[in-house]
Design a protein around this motif. Structure first.
Motif, PDB file in Angstrom:
ATOM      1  N   THR A 172      48.561  40.259  38.767  1.00  0.00           N
ATOM      2  CA  THR A 172      47.330  40.639  39.465  1.00  0.00           C
ATOM      3  C   THR A 172      47.235  42.148  39.605  1.00  0.00           C
ATOM      4  O   THR A 172      46.180  42.748  39.375  1.00  0.00           O
ATOM      5  CB  THR A 172      47.279  39.970  40.854  1.00  0.00           C
ATOM      6  OG1 THR A 172      47.307  38.557  40.683  1.00  0.00           O
ATOM      7  CG2 THR A 172      46.027  40.361  41.607  1.00  0.00           C
ATOM      8  N   SER A 195      36.433  40.768  28.190  1.00  0.00           N
ATOM      9  CA  SER A 195      35.721  39.776  29.008  1.00  0.00           C
ATOM     10  C   SER A 195      36.049  38.360  28.560  1.00  0.00           C
ATOM     11  O   SER A 195      36.166  37.452  29.378  1.00  0.00           O
ATOM     12  CB  SER A 195      34.205  40.022  28.962  1.00  0.00           C
ATOM     13  OG  SER A 195      33.636  39.602  27.732  1.00  0.00           O
ATOM     14  N   LEU A 225      39.540  37.469  29.889  1.00  0.00           N
ATOM     15  CA  LEU A 225      39.481  37.166  31.318  1.00  0.00           C
ATOM     16  C   LEU A 225      38.766  35.839  31.570  1.00  0.00           C
ATOM     17  O   LEU A 225      39.144  35.087  32.476  1.00  0.00           O
ATOM     18  CB  LEU A 225      38.799  38.307  32.073  1.00  0.00           C
ATOM     19  CG  LEU A 225      39.568  39.634  32.067  1.00  0.00           C
ATOM     20  CD1 LEU A 225      38.730  40.749  32.679  1.00  0.00           C
ATOM     21  CD2 LEU A 225      40.900  39.499  32.783  1.00  0.00           C
ATOM     22  N   GLU A 226      37.770  35.537  30.756  1.00  0.00           N
ATOM     23  CA  GLU A 226      37.062  34.258  30.862  1.00  0.00           C
ATOM     24  C   GLU A 226      37.999  33.087  30.560  1.00  0.00           C
ATOM     25  O   GLU A 226      37.952  32.052  31.211  1.00  0.00           O
ATOM     26  CB  GLU A 226      35.876  34.241  29.887  1.00  0.00           C
ATOM     27  CG  GLU A 226      35.134  32.931  29.787  1.00  0.00           C
ATOM     28  CD  GLU A 226      34.277  32.635  31.003  1.00  0.00           C
ATOM     29  OE1 GLU A 226      34.028  31.438  31.247  1.00  0.00           O
ATOM     30  OE2 GLU A 226      33.875  33.579  31.703  1.00  0.00           O
ATOM     31  N   VAL A 266      40.354  32.830  33.621  1.00  0.00           N
ATOM     32  CA  VAL A 266      39.658  32.292  34.802  1.00  0.00           C
ATOM     33  C   VAL A 266      38.272  31.826  34.339  1.00  0.00           C
ATOM     34  O   VAL A 266      37.320  32.607  34.343  1.00  0.00           O
ATOM     35  CB  VAL A 266      39.526  33.356  35.919  1.00  0.00           C
ATOM     36  CG1 VAL A 266      38.869  32.749  37.159  1.00  0.00           C
ATOM     37  CG2 VAL A 266      40.867  33.981  36.260  1.00  0.00           C
ATOM     38  N   SER A 276      34.430  33.135  35.206  1.00  0.00           N
ATOM     39  CA  SER A 276      34.511  34.400  35.940  1.00  0.00           C
ATOM     40  C   SER A 276      33.624  35.500  35.372  1.00  0.00           C
ATOM     41  O   SER A 276      33.355  36.491  36.049  1.00  0.00           O
ATOM     42  CB  SER A 276      35.963  34.890  35.983  1.00  0.00           C
ATOM     43  OG  SER A 276      36.451  35.119  34.666  1.00  0.00           O
ATOM     44  N   MET A 277      33.158  35.369  34.141  1.00  0.00           N
ATOM     45  CA  MET A 277      32.396  36.440  33.508  1.00  0.00           C
ATOM     46  C   MET A 277      30.889  36.181  33.469  1.00  0.00           C
ATOM     47  O   MET A 277      30.132  37.014  32.978  1.00  0.00           O
ATOM     48  CB  MET A 277      32.896  36.673  32.075  1.00  0.00           C
ATOM     49  CG  MET A 277      34.333  37.160  31.989  1.00  0.00           C
ATOM     50  SD  MET A 277      34.540  38.843  32.640  1.00  0.00           S
ATOM     51  CE  MET A 277      35.447  38.517  34.139  1.00  0.00           C
ATOM     52  N   GLU A 278      30.436  35.058  33.985  1.00  0.00           N
ATOM     53  CA  GLU A 278      29.006  34.722  33.899  1.00  0.00           C
ATOM     54  C   GLU A 278      28.127  35.786  34.552  1.00  0.00           C
ATOM     55  O   GLU A 278      27.103  36.179  33.998  1.00  0.00           O
ATOM     56  CB  GLU A 278      28.741  33.353  34.531  1.00  0.00           C
ATOM     57  CG  GLU A 278      29.342  32.197  33.747  1.00  0.00           C
ATOM     58  CD  GLU A 278      28.936  32.212  32.274  1.00  0.00           C
ATOM     59  OE1 GLU A 278      27.728  32.385  31.994  1.00  0.00           O
ATOM     60  OE2 GLU A 278      29.824  32.064  31.421  1.00  0.00           O
ATOM     61  N   LYS A 279      28.516  36.259  35.707  1.00  0.00           N
ATOM     62  CA  LYS A 279      27.732  37.287  36.398  1.00  0.00           C
ATOM     63  C   LYS A 279      27.742  38.588  35.597  1.00  0.00           C
ATOM     64  O   LYS A 279      26.716  39.275  35.482  1.00  0.00           O
ATOM     65  CB  LYS A 279      28.283  37.504  37.807  1.00  0.00           C
ATOM     66  CG  LYS A 279      27.456  38.442  38.654  1.00  0.00           C
ATOM     67  CD  LYS A 279      27.991  38.529  40.074  1.00  0.00           C
ATOM     68  CE  LYS A 279      27.194  39.498  40.921  1.00  0.00           C
ATOM     69  NZ  LYS A 279      27.738  39.640  42.280  1.00  0.00           N
TER      70      LYS A 279
END
Length: 198
Positions: free
Chosen positions: A58, A99, A102-103, A106, A109-112
């Motif tokens: 993290t 991205s 990271l998607e 998680v 997590s990247m939709e926004k």
């Protein structure tokens, strides 16, 4: 275990060391360039694969994302790449690659992020300077789109952000980035295999 620890020390943790931090200008420059998302995406990917300690992982992601956030902040709202269109694939392209990593780590997590106008403009920039198979040439670039077009990345990005502009640019025969000297062809091939079902 030895390989894991050695790779983590030499790659992920080395740029964060007090002894080497000052040499990593891609993290420290006031106006970061393509090396920032390029290095950070690779280092975050390595950390996600190799670092077993969730708290350390993290922290690593937080530190490297600071540089990426600064990289995005310095872009103008229209997504203009001041380094020239030849750097689109390693600037916006590596931002997109990060991205996707990271998607995967998680889901959702990247939709926004994908709906943010500035991010969309960064990703769609190459389409805005392309006419047929030529690009408006400025900065460090020539006008030949084929030299820079990674249609695997463009198709994947077009699907994720629902961009008709990128989809049109990436249409036709799938092309992977021709630069084979630094692993880009392998990265493009893996993107094609895992992100483009057809």
């Amino acid at each position: 275990s030895r390989i894991r620890n050695s790779v983590l020390a030499r790659t992920v943790y080395n740029p964060l060391s007090i002894d080497t931090f000052h040499t990593n200008y891609w993290m420290l420059d006031e106006i970061p360039g393509n090396w920032t998302p390029w290095c950070c995406s690779n280092l975050i990917t390595a950390a996600l694969i190799l670092e077993p300690d969730a708290r350390k992982l993290t922290r690593i992601i937080q530190v490297y994302l600071k540089g990426v956030s600064r990289f995005i902040w310095h872009y103008t709202d229209d997504g203009y790449c001041m380094e020239g269109p030849s750097y689109y694939g390693v600037a916006a392209g590596n931002l997109y690659h990060l991205s996707r990593i990271l998607e995967r780590a998680v889901p959702g997590s990247m939709e926004k992020l994908y709906q943010t106008p500035k991010i969309r403009a960064i990703f769609e920039f190459i389409a805005g300077i392309t006419v047929h198979d030529r690009m408006v040439s400025f900065g460090d670039a020539c006008g030949d789109l084929a030299l820079y077009r990674d249609s695997a990345m463009l198709k994947s990005c077009a699907f994720r952000i629902q961009s008709a502009k990128l989809q049109k640019l990436a249409s036709g025969v799938l092309q992977c980035r021709p630069n084979i000297g630094n692993g880009s062809l392998l990265a493009s091939s893996l993107t094609a295999l895992f992100d483009i079902p057809e």
